[in-house]
Design a protein around this motif. Sequence first.
Motif, mmCIF file in Angstrom:
data_model
loop_
_atom_site.group_PDB
_atom_site.id
_atom_site.type_symbol
_atom_site.label_atom_id
_atom_site.label_comp_id
_atom_site.label_asym_id
_atom_site.label_seq_id
_atom_site.Cartn_x
_atom_site.Cartn_y
_atom_site.Cartn_z
ATOM 1 N N ILE A 1 0.844 -1.202 0.000
ATOM 2 C CA ILE A 1 0.000 0.000 0.000
ATOM 3 C C ILE A 1 0.876 1.249 0.000
ATOM 4 C CG2 ILE A 1 -1.671 1.338 1.342
ATOM 5 C CD1 ILE A 1 -2.787 -1.332 2.346
ATOM 6 N N LYS A 2 1.903 1.245 0.836
ATOM 7 C CA LYS A 2 2.766 2.420 0.928
ATOM 8 C C LYS A 2 3.582 2.621 -0.341
ATOM 9 C CE LYS A 2 3.248 2.864 5.927
ATOM 10 N NZ LYS A 2 4.171 2.904 7.073
ATOM 11 N N LYS A 3 3.868 1.542 -1.066
ATOM 12 C CA LYS A 3 4.617 1.664 -2.319
ATOM 13 C C LYS A 3 3.740 2.148 -3.461
ATOM 14 C CE LYS A 3 8.168 -1.909 -1.661
ATOM 15 N NZ LYS A 3 8.615 -3.237 -2.135
ATOM 16 N N SER A 4 2.439 1.954 -3.330
ATOM 17 C CA SER A 4 1.535 2.252 -4.438
ATOM 18 C C SER A 4 1.279 3.750 -4.524
ATOM 19 C CB SER A 4 0.212 1.505 -4.235
ATOM 20 O OG SER A 4 -0.552 2.120 -3.225
ATOM 21 N N PRO B 1 13.983 8.103 -5.873
ATOM 22 C CA PRO B 1 14.892 7.708 -6.947
ATOM 23 C C PRO B 1 15.861 6.612 -6.507
ATOM 24 C CG PRO B 1 14.654 10.087 -6.894
ATOM 25 C CD PRO B 1 13.945 9.555 -5.682
ATOM 26 N N TYR B 2 16.294 6.666 -5.230
ATOM 27 C CA TYR B 2 17.212 5.635 -4.740
ATOM 28 C C TYR B 2 16.554 4.262 -4.773
ATOM 29 C CZ TYR B 2 20.582 3.232 -1.757
ATOM 30 O OH TYR B 2 21.511 2.342 -1.281
ATOM 31 N N GLU B 3 15.293 4.178 -4.313
ATOM 32 C CA GLU B 3 14.585 2.900 -4.315
ATOM 33 C C GLU B 3 14.416 2.364 -5.735
ATOM 34 O OE1 GLU B 3 11.667 3.210 -0.426
ATOM 35 O OE2 GLU B 3 11.171 4.387 -2.201
ATOM 36 N N GLN B 4 14.139 3.248 -6.672
ATOM 37 C CA GLN B 4 13.994 2.818 -8.057
ATOM 38 C C GLN B 4 15.319 2.302 -8.605
ATOM 39 O OE1 GLN B 4 11.857 5.705 -10.525
ATOM 40 N NE2 GLN B 4 11.048 6.619 -8.668
ATOM 41 N N LEU B 5 16.409 3.015 -8.283
ATOM 42 C CA LEU B 5 17.725 2.596 -8.758
ATOM 43 C C LEU B 5 18.149 1.289 -8.104
ATOM 44 C CD1 LEU B 5 20.107 3.372 -10.542
ATOM 45 C CD2 LEU B 5 21.016 4.733 -8.670
ATOM 46 N N GLU B 6 17.849 1.148 -6.811
ATOM 47 C CA GLU B 6 18.179 -0.085 -6.085
ATOM 48 C C GLU B 6 17.457 -1.278 -6.698
ATOM 49 O OE1 GLU B 6 18.659 -1.180 -1.386
ATOM 50 O OE2 GLU B 6 16.847 -0.144 -2.016
ATOM 51 N N ALA B 7 16.177 -1.094 -7.035
ATOM 52 C CA ALA B 7 15.422 -2.177 -7.665
ATOM 53 C C ALA B 7 15.991 -2.508 -9.040
ATOM 54 C CB ALA B 7 13.950 -1.777 -7.782
ATOM 55 N N PHE B 8 16.399 -1.490 -9.775
ATOM 56 C CA PHE B 8 16.943 -1.686 -11.119
ATOM 57 C C PHE B 8 18.233 -2.500 -11.093
ATOM 58 C CE2 PHE B 8 19.592 -0.160 -14.696
ATOM 59 C CZ PHE B 8 18.764 -0.517 -15.761
ATOM 60 N N GLN C 1 25.368 5.065 -1.507
ATOM 61 C CA GLN C 1 25.730 4.935 -2.915
ATOM 62 C C GLN C 1 26.549 3.663 -3.137
ATOM 63 O OE1 GLN C 1 27.165 8.849 -4.613
ATOM 64 N NE2 GLN C 1 26.538 9.529 -2.600
ATOM 65 N N LEU C 2 27.462 3.396 -2.218
ATOM 66 C CA LEU C 2 28.289 2.197 -2.313
ATOM 67 C C LEU C 2 27.443 0.927 -2.255
ATOM 68 C CD1 LEU C 2 31.141 0.932 -2.367
ATOM 69 C CD2 LEU C 2 31.192 1.171 0.111
ATOM 70 N N LYS C 3 26.392 0.941 -1.415
ATOM 71 C CA LYS C 3 25.561 -0.249 -1.244
ATOM 72 C C LYS C 3 24.742 -0.581 -2.488
ATOM 73 C CE LYS C 3 25.090 -2.428 1.952
ATOM 74 N NZ LYS C 3 25.764 -3.690 2.271
ATOM 75 N N LEU C 4 24.634 0.339 -3.424
ATOM 76 C CA LEU C 4 23.936 0.025 -4.673
ATOM 77 C C LEU C 4 24.654 -1.067 -5.448
ATOM 78 C CD1 LEU C 4 22.969 3.597 -5.913
ATOM 79 C CD2 LEU C 4 21.374 1.802 -5.194
#
Length: 875
Positions: free
Chosen positions: A224-227, A235-242, A268-271
Amino acid sequence: MTEIIDNRDGRTLLAQLHTQLEEAKSAHFASGYFFLSGFEPLAAPISGLEEMRLLIGNVSDAKTVEQLAAGFERLELAQKAAQELEFAPLHQQQEQAKSCAAQTAAQLGSLDQTQSGEAFAQTLVSLIESQKLQVRVYTKGRLHAKAYIFDAKNPQSNSYGKAIVGSSNFTLSGIRDNTELNVLVHDNAHTGKPESGNHGALKKWFQELWDDAVPFEAALMEEIKKSWTGDLNSPYEQLEAFLSDGERQMCLLTATPLNSRVWDVYHQLKLFHRAETTQIPLSTPDLKGFFAKVEKGEARLAELTPHVMERRLRKNIIRSYGYSESDGTPIRRLGDDQARPFVSGEKRAYVLVGGRHNFFPKRQLETWTYSIEATYDGLYAALRDTISAPKDGASGALSYARYGLFGYLKAARQKSPQYADLQRAGKSLRGLMRILLFKRFESSVHAFRKTLERLRDSQKLFVKCLGEGFVPAGEAARRFLRQSHRVDEDELLESLADVSKRFDINDFRADDLKADIEADVRLIEQMLEIIAPITPEKDAKLALFLQKINAAPLGGKKLLIFTQYSDTARYLGEQLAKNGVKNLETIDSDQKDKARIVARFAPLANKVLAEKTGEATPIQVLVATDVLSEGLNMQDGDTLINYDLHWNPVRLIQRFGRIDRIGSTHETIYGFNFLPEAGFEKNLGLQAILQARIGEIHAALGEDAAILSPDESLNEAALKTIYGAGKNADLFEIEESDELATLAEAEATLRALRREEPLEWARLNDLRDGIRGGKKSPGSIGHRAVVCRAGNYRGLMLLNQNGEVESRDATKILGFMASERDEATLPLLPGHNEAVMRARRFLARSQNAAPGAKTRGQGIARPGLCAPRTRHHVF
């Protein structure tokens, strides 16, 4: 006695559920299918329950027992499938729950995006957070049963509740539209024996299935919270998923890797570095531990950055790719002493881009101090004390009560899980509001006035909500309150009531809360009365600004003026226009024509954009918020003015980056920064003024400053550099060391060597392990630089005179090791072999001590695998 419910002739399950929920204390639903469409029309009566448990079937497994049987498969296959479901391992059950979460996400994506839909989703989250709603997925087979069980709010001696059993799934079609067959089951328990009747038997049946199910409410709330109904994905969450599948190849580019705290670099390193244990040669192989040490000042970030970051600062570019303007000599071929004047800007060097000679402009900074006492007509101290943190025993300061609701909870309710967020957020919210007021206070009288007006109106609305019997709290309520000036009041009150159900006004000391908020409203109105006479003509800061831009050297220049706030930007735009400034534009985040504005301000730097937009009217003076602070070429201009005091110097750096760009046609660019002083002696130095301002801000923020969000904290050293270091402060390299030889430069040198001198490159590449040599470094004696390998783990270490590891900072060590090509090799120091072996043992111990090192199967130090590559120095 039974009653038929079939959704025909008005006999809908939806109507019956409404009736039963209104009379129930708690409810327990079991359904083969679950769709949010079934929950939405019942959200209000469900919110009134003490508890609701929802058990849903796993509908994600395509190969169910029924499908096997319907497809005329052999009986033993159907039996095997049933056993697999019955005894599915935990990880498989969890995967099935994830599949249900994915289905829920799809449902959320298809919901109509309406105000009521968003309010419903927020209600659902509130129910889960308050633990009123619990959801589980039954994974040990296909759940076909449909049962709706209700515990009576007022049980009778032989009737402890009711139930509805039948064919309707918990979907809108099932409870309202489809032709179904359900029956209302009444209790028939013996007096004093609730377990003996229909209601007790059905609850026992439900409990047995419930105990075998997998919890699902956390996954449901996350979806629900993601929707669209919740917070936007960052943007970080989107990049992490990518990047999560590990197969991506990507170049990550940023002008400001370190925005406010060292943890910016960690994330940034954890990506691309998932594990916490690293083989990067750091003082500790645990990444979190290393960053914690950096934050405490016990380690330097420079230990890490050369290994994970290609740095391209101005000095790196000139050193690696620059050419002397006078004779075209490549700077990379010069020794450090010869290259230094080019790197520092004393001599001009160009970079070839597209066959053209491109130069970096010089920077010249100047700070304008103005009297904030005069700006606020001598009432600065009184206003500051009102918005500052309250002093012990003092009155007359804002309480910020609305942002500290946990302090008004009754003691008996303070440990309730539903109020945990209030406790965590209280101090932080008050501190952030204080910061907001303090920064707008110093930005402009106009921005301060507009903020006070909005704050007063939202506080009054909050008090009105308390009078209506509810506490408008939570993120959704805050969003509505911020928009209070745009929406009809009755509609707003109704919306606030819908999203505030998780907060029961009876749990609060409502009278005290109301009294303190009303006191704040009175203080806000007093401040508005104080600043009402301060018209633009009496605004000392504005007067200084107008005087400066109309006089030499700024008169007639193309100016880019930045402020943090839209209110201040519009104020400056209006006053500049009134004072006859031509070709003027103002832009903030509410405007959508950024490309057109940029093309008009900098048509030479944006030729394609200017041709595309077809804009012919140039902009001479542009007032902007940070909507224009990143990623734009605006170097047609050479002068930038910052109208606000900056707490985060990175913002200032980003702004200057709009005009301080390679390829600028201006030999020098100018930056002017406003700094307020409050009644200090005129002969007081700028550094002292700045130090006093920093101390005053700390005092105004009070104890809450320690828990503010990182990007709101003060960077004292950088602020002093920007505002007080003189006219040529290097904004982009505040934290850079003086050594020219960094790891990035060493890599650039090797790349150039490989390209231009392949034979020498081949010779160096074939050097064996164990080579050694010496050189002189001024200022120190007896140090050694050693490179060792322990398994796959490599370490570069600087040893002191006793052979102990002094530093593992690659940038620092390479600075010591840098040598001229024809530099003579010196003899080794006494005890060299012993020092090298001690370093090798140190590296082996470090790697063996790494968390998880013995279980990873790699990077384990073994005595025979540590091959030292040494370079000894007579420092």
